[in-house]
Enzyme design. Structure first.
Site, PDB file in Angstrom:
ATOM      1  N   GLU A   1      -8.501  -1.126  -7.513  1.00  0.00           N
ATOM      2  CA  GLU A   1      -7.199  -1.666  -7.930  1.00  0.00           C
ATOM      3  C   GLU A   1      -7.264  -3.376  -8.094  1.00  0.00           C
ATOM      4  O   GLU A   1      -7.041  -3.801  -7.094  1.00  0.00           O
ATOM      5  CB  GLU A   1      -6.038  -1.186  -7.105  1.00  0.00           C
ATOM      6  CG  GLU A   1      -5.663   0.392  -7.354  1.00  0.00           C
ATOM      7  CD  GLU A   1      -4.670   0.851  -6.364  1.00  0.00           C
ATOM      8  OE1 GLU A   1      -3.782   0.057  -5.906  1.00  0.00           O
ATOM      9  OE2 GLU A   1      -4.553   2.031  -6.137  1.00  0.00           O
TER      10      GLU A   1
ATOM     11  N   GLU B   1      -6.068   5.134  -0.327  1.00  0.00           N
ATOM     12  CA  GLU B   1      -6.046   4.076   0.668  1.00  0.00           C
ATOM     13  C   GLU B   1      -5.546   4.525   1.895  1.00  0.00           C
ATOM     14  O   GLU B   1      -4.604   4.139   2.710  1.00  0.00           O
ATOM     15  CB  GLU B   1      -4.671   3.241   0.114  1.00  0.00           C
ATOM     16  CG  GLU B   1      -5.308   2.384  -0.930  1.00  0.00           C
ATOM     17  CD  GLU B   1      -3.941   1.383  -1.033  1.00  0.00           C
ATOM     18  OE1 GLU B   1      -2.793   1.388  -0.866  1.00  0.00           O
ATOM     19  OE2 GLU B   1      -4.502   0.350  -1.900  1.00  0.00           O
TER      20      GLU B   1
HETATM   21  C1  GAL Z   1      -1.473   0.571  -3.769  1.00  0.00           C
HETATM   22  C2  GAL Z   1      -1.446   1.886  -4.178  1.00  0.00           C
HETATM   23  C3  GAL Z   1      -1.112   2.070  -5.468  1.00  0.00           C
HETATM   24  C4  GAL Z   1       0.193   1.219  -5.911  1.00  0.00           C
HETATM   25  C5  GAL Z   1      -0.098  -0.031  -5.394  1.00  0.00           C
HETATM   26  C6  GAL Z   1       1.083  -1.067  -5.836  1.00  0.00           C
HETATM   27  O1  GAL Z   1      -1.472   0.348  -2.370  1.00  0.00           O
HETATM   28  O2  GAL Z   1      -2.842   2.629  -3.814  1.00  0.00           O
HETATM   29  O3  GAL Z   1      -1.082   3.557  -5.856  1.00  0.00           O
HETATM   30  O4  GAL Z   1       1.093   1.862  -5.100  1.00  0.00           O
HETATM   31  O5  GAL Z   1      -0.599  -0.051  -4.105  1.00  0.00           O
HETATM   32  O6  GAL Z   1       1.474  -0.876  -7.192  1.00  0.00           O
END
Ligand code: GAL
Length: 837
Positions: free
Chosen positions: A251, A182
């Site tokens: 994600e 990110e």
């Molecule tokens: C994203 C990140 C993850 C985790 C998630 C929130 O921004 O890539 O590693 O932190 O947010 O759980």
């Protein structure tokens, strides 16, 4: 030799030496990841190996496979593997090779996100603290010292995987790797160097020749051949940066993380299923759940600041490894429904048309194959006509039609059973012949207030904490003694960057303060009483997990950077203590003595147990709760600290940090855009009272529990809880499509199967032992709390009993032929609650 040629030579080399026959080539094109020449629709789920134990891994992976996953994703945690520069640790929960092999053994693929920046609510985003002290270093930018370390560690991991033949190109399970994480969310802050850094990271990664593709998430400008991927609650509108790359979602949030002091986030499965279906509707072919099993932040591994020890995440598999229903089951059905469309999905792009305001149809059609998605993005129900047929679309839902005609699943209609799992309290059973004479079962050691260690040092002015402790401990003492002519009532004003602090005046606790996840800073004004002559001011400042996210997150400070001001209440005079000569101590005496193991130190057990005393180490011996159900310790009655079972840290505990009163809801409406603040639970309650103790850390009889309590508590109030599954339930209406499993037989029978309620016992050796509730008509309520409605068939209970009792699973068709029709013209449903034994 060109890069491509050397890659081919390498692939040949790998494959000819690979032990397994399943040596395959992984590439990609516009539509999908291509494994061994075949485009694939893939479901993936995050399980971070150090957030559970190696003993739990096979079961978690098995449950993931059973839930319809093809891939397990994990970050690699640099600070776990290289706690000291050049000294590596791949043991126990850090046994990455064992984890990857466990996934392979189950026949699943791996997505290895090496980073090595992880974020992940993990301490310091996964970076080792020593990295911060390398001269001239700047993290995550075009900086030579940083790039050298990042390359060294990334290459180390890649080599390790290669040596074990773990890439798919070598016959192993790893089909994908990630570099960075990110960075695109924050790269603007790094100016023009961001671009050269990301280009460097891309070529550094590809130069490691893994034989499988690399991704960068949330990185619009990811250079070829790196695939830029999406992270978010919804990713349907995402498009990769070139036509040659597939649409991947790295994600897809199943819930959200919990912070100490906050309410518990919940994300309804109807909304997750909607988001997932929308992604595949809009051309996606790979989707990863973050998290599929969240687990536990053991030890001091949580990031933050203020991330709780539980990393449950409201995930499909709960912190303890038990499937969370109906989340796990409904998503399993979604996976099956989408897999039924796979042939069409990989063959072509969708044609998307509007069927009305906020209603879309997406059709994947080539030759004889056709699959369609009908989506209602509005917050009210709708009926639409598609290909001449009428379809009812509940608000905020997607219907999936693997043949462009029949609905196999609607994301808002849950066929999966739900389940009640609950904790049963057990008192802490002391080991017979336990060590103490006081009868409490506990012994203790007081941690000295103020400076007690030989390595303390003095400096003028107030020091930033992380630069001082290098995160060797959560604790830093700031001590001062001042001489006064006369005693006085005063207010001590302290400003700290966080995360929490305790103030001791003349060795007595005078006040405390804490920040929270959104604002770590602490400012306190503590009324104090000083005596004539010498007074001691001892400030204990503490961190609660280091920052893991944001531009320059590694430079965010902590600790009492001031000012520290004494305001006399008598004459209003102000004494700024900030630039005085302070004495500092990193960490606690008990930490140096290794008290956490329980074996060392002079533990007191003769006199009365001190209760509600700050800075106390406690120890007891206990017998493990019997059986094999997961175990937790309930820390109600304690303040804040850390706990160890047989020398293993189960994490920081903090049952006294209560979430704000407002903002929670009992009936969360899944319709409409989700945000982590939308469906909160447990407002006005402690964020976390129960702390997971993995079964494999327990001996059957003699176990040691050690606590370090900061603010004061009563350890005799501590109890155990075991988690078990209670009832299983299901509630389906006549308008639910038949179960996804029956799709083929249903189509052959010319769509004759009606709605079916299915129940299945959670464990293989169980059968349904009783039916606690059954109603056909208009029942309402939730699992454990069903009620008969005004319309109810009197045959329901006996029909359900006959079909289910004594079997491990059962299916009941909702048909008025068997149940009779208790209310003509009214939409009916069947609700059942059953127990398994
Ligand atoms: C994203 C990140 C993850 C985790 C998630 C929130 O921004 O890539 O590693 O932190 O947010 O759980």
């Amino acid at each position: 030799m060109t890069a491509l040629l050397s890659l081919l030579v390498l692939l040949f080399f790998f494959c000819s030496y690979a032990p397994s026959s399943f040596c395959a080539n992984v590439t990609y094109d516009h539509r999908a990841l291509v494994i061994d020449g075949k485009r694939r629709v893939l479901f993936s789920g995050s399980i971070h190996y150090p957030r559970s134990t190696p003993e739990m891994w096979p079961d978690l992976i098995h449950k993931s496979k059973d839930g319809g996953l093809d891939v397990i994703e994990t970050y690699v945690f640099w600070n776990l593997h290289e706690p000291v520069r050049g000294q590596y640790n791949f043991e126990g929960r850090g046994d990455l090779v064992r984890f990857v092999k466990a996934v392979a053994a189950a026949g699943l693929y791996v997505h290895l996100r090496i980073g090595p920046y992880a974020c992940a609510e993990w301490n310091y985003g996964g970076f080792p603290l020593w990295l911060h002290f390398i001269p001239g270093i700047q993290f995550r930018t075009d900086n030579e010292p940083f790039k050298a370390e990042m390359k060294r560690f990334t290459a180390k991991i890649v080599d390790m995987m290669k040596q074990q033949n773990l890439y798919t190109s070598q016959g192993g399970p790893i089909i994908l790797s990630q570099v960075e994480n990110e960075y695109g969310n924050i790269d603007a802050a790094y100016g023009p160097a961001a671009k050269s850094y990301i280009n460097w990271a891309a070529s550094m990664a590809t130069s490691l020749y893994t034989g499988v593709p690399w991704v960068m998430c949330q990185q619009t400008d990811a250079p070829d051949p790196i695939i830029n991927t999406c992270n978010g609650f919804y990713c349907d509108q995402f498009t990769p940066n070139t036509y040659a790359k597939p649409k991947l979602w790295t994600e897809s949030y199943t819930g959200w993380f919990l912070s100490f002091g906050d309410a518990v986030p919940h994300r309804p499965v109807e909304d997750i299923a909607f988001a997932v279906a929308r992604f595949f509707q809009w051309g996606g072919t790979f989707q990863n759940y973050y998290m599929y099993h969240g687990g536990t932040n053991f030890g001091r591994s949580s990031g933050g600041p203020f991330i709780s020890s539980s990393y449950d995440y409201d995930a499909p598999i709960d912190e303890y490894g038990i499937i969370r229903q109906p989340k796990w089951g409904h998503l399993k059905d979604v996976h099956k429904a989408i897999k039924l469309c796979e042939e069409a999905l990989i063959a072509t792009d969708p044609t998307i048309t509007s069927l009305g305001s906020n209603i879309e149809a997406a059709v994947y059609k080539t030759g004889a194959v056709c699959a369609a998605f009908l989506a209602n993005i509005a917050t009210s129900d709708a009926t639409v006509t598609f290909n001449g047929k009428s379809y009812h679309l509940p608000a905020w839902s997607v219907s999936i039609l693997p043949d462009c005609k029949n609905v196999v699943l609607n994301t808002a209609k849950i066929n999966s059973a739900s389940m009640i799992s609950s904790f049963t309290a057990e008192s802490l059973k002391e080991e017979v012949g336990s060590l103490d004479d006081s009868g409490s079962g506990w012994s203790w050691i007081s941690e000295p207030i103020g400076i007690s260690k030989a390595d303390s040092f003095s400096k003028f002015g107030l020091l930033e904490q992380i630069n001082t402790t290098a995160d060797r401990s959560d604790y830093l003492w700031y001590s001062l003694s001042i001489d006064l002519d006369a005693g006085t009532q005063a207010v001590l004003h302290i400003e700290s960057l966080g995360h929490a602090l305790h103030t001791f005046i003349n060795r007595k606790l005078a006040g405390s303060g804490t920040g929270n996840h959104d604002k770590a800073n602490v400012t306190v004004d503590i009324p104090i009483k000083l005596v004539a002559g010498k007074n001691t001011i001892d400030l204990l400042s503490l961190t609660v997990g280091l920052q893991n996210y944001g531009a320059f997150f590694d430079t965010w400070g902590a600790g009492i950077t001031g000012p520290v001001i004494l305001k006399s209440l008598k004459n209003g005079s102000i004494l700024d203590l900030s630039s005085q000569q302070w004495t500092y101590q990193v960490g606690l005496k008990g930490e140096d003595l290794g008290l956490s193991s329980g074996s060392s130190g002079q533990w007191n057990s003769q006199s009365t147990l001190p209760i509600n005393q700050p800075l106390t180490w406690y120890k007891t011996k206990f017998v493990a709760p019997s059986g094999s159900n997961p175990v937790a310790i309930d820390f109600t009655g304690m303040g804040k600290g850390e706990a160890w079972v047989n020398g293993q840290s189960i994490g920081r505990y903090w049952p006294t940090y209560v979430s704000p009163n407002g903002g929670c809801t009992d009936s969360c409406n899944y319709r409409g855009t989700y945000l982590p603040s939308k469906c909160l639970k447990d407002c006005g309650k402690p964020s976390q009272t129960l702390y997971h103790v993995p079964r494999s850390w327990l001996q059957p009889d003699s176990n040691t529990l050690v606590l370090f309590e900061e603010s004061g508590g009563n350890p005799t109030k501590i109890s155990f809880a075991t988690k078990q599954i209670g009832s299983i339930c299901s509630h389906v209406s006549e308008s639910h499509p038949p179960p996804v499993d029956l799709w083929n037989s249903d189509r052959e029978s010319g769509r004759k199967i009606g709605t079916v309620l299915s129940l299945e016992c959670p464990y293989p050796n169980q059968v349904i032992s009783s039916i606690k509730f059954a109603s056909f008509g208009t029942p309402y309520g939730t699992c454990g709390n069903f009620k008969h409605g005004r319309c109810t068939s009197n045959k329901a209970l006996s029909i359900v009993q006959k079909a289910c009792i004594g079997s491990s699973n059962c299916r009941i068709e909702l048909s008025i032929n068997s149940f009779g029709d208790p209310c003509k013209g009214v939409a009916k449903s069947l609700a059942v609650e059953a127990s398994c034994a």
